[in-house]
Design an enzyme around this catalytic site. Sequence first.
Site, PDB file in Angstrom:
ATOM      1  CD  GLU A  77      -2.601   0.981   2.748  1.00 32.45           C
ATOM      2  OE1 GLU A  77      -3.470   1.829   2.989  1.00 32.45           O
ATOM      3  OE2 GLU A  77      -2.355   0.004   3.516  1.00 32.45           O
ATOM      4  CE  LYS A 131      -7.368   1.180   3.455  1.00 28.84           C
ATOM      5  NZ  LYS A 131      -6.143   1.465   4.229  1.00 28.84           N
ATOM      6  CB  CYS A 162      -4.756  -1.918   4.355  1.00 24.51           C
ATOM      7  SG  CYS A 162      -4.006  -2.023   6.002  1.00 24.51           S
TER       8      CYS A 162
END
Length: 293
Positions: free
Chosen positions: A51, A122, A155
């Site tokens: 990330e 995200k 994540c």
Amino acid sequence: MSDTSGAQSEITIACIQMEPIVGAKQANVAKSLEWIGQAALNGARLIVLPELANSGYVFRDRDEAFALAEEVPTGETTAAWIDAARRHDIYIVAGIAERAGAALYNSAVVLGPSGYIGTFRKVHLWAAENLFFEPGDLSFPVFKTPIGRIAAAICYDGWFPETFRLQALQGADIVCVPTNWVPIPGQEPGRPAMANILHQAAAHTNSMFIACADRVGTERGQLFEGQSVIVSCTGWFVAGPASRDREEIIFGRVDLADARRKRNWNEFNQVLRDRRTDVYDEMLGSEIKRGWY
């Protein structure tokens, strides 16, 4: 081996566990290209980076995040990764700070030998990310490529079962996860990362491969977990967990078509078709269109 669509489904996946340095974008990209080259020389066809691999993660403020962000796919980092994908004939999924006008996104780019394929933004923001980034607005895309159907998550997205279920319902063979996992409170020394357990469960319950590339190191006081993994569609590890504190590459040889074959667990049960859509909404209230599975 190829699946029935003609895709080359048996491939080597590499997850690059590296330590980006916040603010050192040129050095981070140069390091990522070295690792990509090494992975490609060792036969990797699909490579996953952490990330925010180009910018680092712990920003002081939004101004710093904005200064390190780039447009996608026209920015210099994406261009460098596209060039590497072309030269090595590989596919890359990598985390990047994306600028879109005045908006910032914590994104992952999906790239291949023919260039830019797509972007995932995200969806579920973690902690101070909410001060810098907008929540992702591209839903959960699945990209059809010659090596299989590739999706991405980042994540904290992995803490939501909806992430993987919606991708599985669109026929994803593998989810690539650029991530910056941090230690979970209450975790005892020597125990596996909670993230590893969550992604094993997601791979098993959706019959899909999941490749997680974490970062290592401590950045502005924040320790990162490492332990990158590649998980089979059965839920068992193909590679990893990697170390908690070293830069390294993990490799896994997989047949992505197994994700489709093994959704039929036996003559009676198929993990997606057995869903009780008379009890709950088939697509979890999403406007996503169901794919082949």
